[in-house]
Motif scaffolding. Structure first.
Motif, mmCIF file in Angstrom:
data_model
loop_
_atom_site.group_PDB
_atom_site.id
_atom_site.type_symbol
_atom_site.label_atom_id
_atom_site.label_comp_id
_atom_site.label_asym_id
_atom_site.label_seq_id
_atom_site.Cartn_x
_atom_site.Cartn_y
_atom_site.Cartn_z
ATOM 1 N N UNK A 12 0.837 -1.197 0.000
ATOM 2 C CA UNK A 12 0.000 0.000 0.000
ATOM 3 C C UNK A 12 0.876 1.253 0.000
ATOM 4 N N UNK A 13 0.466 2.236 -0.784
ATOM 5 C CA UNK A 13 1.128 3.542 -0.789
ATOM 6 C C UNK A 13 0.463 4.357 0.318
ATOM 7 N N UNK A 14 1.133 4.442 1.447
ATOM 8 C CA UNK A 14 0.531 5.024 2.644
ATOM 9 C C UNK A 14 0.134 6.494 2.459
ATOM 10 N N UNK A 15 1.012 7.294 1.897
ATOM 11 C CA UNK A 15 0.720 8.715 1.736
ATOM 12 C C UNK A 15 -0.428 8.948 0.757
ATOM 13 N N UNK A 16 -0.389 8.273 -0.382
ATOM 14 C CA UNK A 16 -1.451 8.442 -1.379
ATOM 15 C C UNK A 16 -2.787 7.939 -0.840
ATOM 16 N N UNK A 17 -2.751 6.868 -0.069
ATOM 17 C CA UNK A 17 -3.981 6.341 0.530
ATOM 18 C C UNK A 17 -4.541 7.322 1.547
ATOM 19 N N UNK A 18 -3.677 7.853 2.404
ATOM 20 C CA UNK A 18 -4.131 8.840 3.390
ATOM 21 C C UNK A 18 -4.720 10.067 2.693
ATOM 22 N N UNK A 19 -4.066 10.528 1.636
ATOM 23 C CA UNK A 19 -4.578 11.677 0.882
ATOM 24 C C UNK A 19 -5.949 11.383 0.281
ATOM 25 N N UNK A 20 -6.135 10.186 -0.254
ATOM 26 C CA UNK A 20 -7.420 9.815 -0.856
ATOM 27 C C UNK A 20 -8.531 9.785 0.192
ATOM 28 N N UNK A 21 -8.235 9.248 1.361
ATOM 29 C CA UNK A 21 -9.238 9.186 2.437
ATOM 30 C C UNK A 21 -9.567 10.594 2.923
ATOM 31 N N UNK A 22 -8.543 11.424 3.109
ATOM 32 C CA UNK A 22 -8.796 12.794 3.565
ATOM 33 C C UNK A 22 -9.623 13.572 2.546
ATOM 34 N N UNK A 136 -6.734 3.868 7.462
ATOM 35 C CA UNK A 136 -6.556 2.692 6.614
ATOM 36 C C UNK A 136 -7.811 1.833 6.570
ATOM 37 N N UNK A 137 -8.513 1.741 7.682
ATOM 38 C CA UNK A 137 -9.789 1.021 7.668
ATOM 39 C C UNK A 137 -10.771 1.697 6.716
ATOM 40 N N UNK A 147 -2.254 1.387 -4.155
ATOM 41 C CA UNK A 147 -1.147 0.427 -4.069
ATOM 42 C C UNK A 147 0.055 0.950 -4.850
ATOM 43 N N UNK A 148 1.253 0.570 -4.392
ATOM 44 C CA UNK A 148 2.464 0.879 -5.152
ATOM 45 C C UNK A 148 2.438 0.109 -6.461
#
Length: 151
Positions: A12-22, A136-137, A147-148
């Motif tokens: 998982x791409x943590x930063x991109x995922x966090x940005x998408x959720x925000x 993440x949930x 995902x990377x």
């Protein structure tokens, strides 16, 4: 001899995922806060030029009133679904995760992280750990995890 299957799960791409959720949370908050203002058709009316235009509509296009009506129905429904989907995902979180996400992202005023942590009587470390887990949930619940790229 039995061979073991092996495969790699994408990371998982943590930063991109966090940005998408925000972004999803901010969008839902904005839609709830602003609501929906229907689009109004133009006041002036253009008359059909020929009998065919009168019967079929000019160039077989929708009139401005029809366009506004379709937009209003579609946009209202889209916004309602976005808010409902986010609220349902947040509702599935644990009580502390739900409080953090609601206070940080879904209430009208933007509150800094340290204020939310203080209000909930959490240490900074615990606050960020619980918030990250909640994000993440939500990413997987909303199906917006990033995902990377596989090499």
């Amino acid at each position: 001899m039995v061979q073991q299957l092996s495969f790699e799960l994408p990371e998982i791409d943590r930063q991109a995922t966090r940005d998408a959720v925000e972004r999803a949370l901010e969008t839902a908050r904005f839609y709830k806060e602003v609501g929906f203002v229907p689009r109004m058709p133009p006041v002036s009316h253009s008359f059909p030029r020929t009998d065919a235009d009168f019967i079929h509509g000019q160039n077989n296009n929708r009139s401005a009133v029809e366009e506004a009506a379709v937009y209003n129905v579609d946009e209202y429904e889209h916004r309602r679904q976005v808010v409902e989907q986010v609220e349902r995902a947040v509702g599935r979180l644990g009580p502390l995760e739900r409080k953090i996400i609601t206070k940080k992202y879904l209430e009208q005023d933007e509150i800094p992280d340290y204020c939310v942590a203080t209000e909930l009587s959490l240490s900074e470390r615990k606050y960020y750990r619980v918030k990250a887990r909640a994000i993440y949930k939500l990413a997987f619940s909303l199906r917006i995890e990033v995902m990377h790229e596989q090499k």
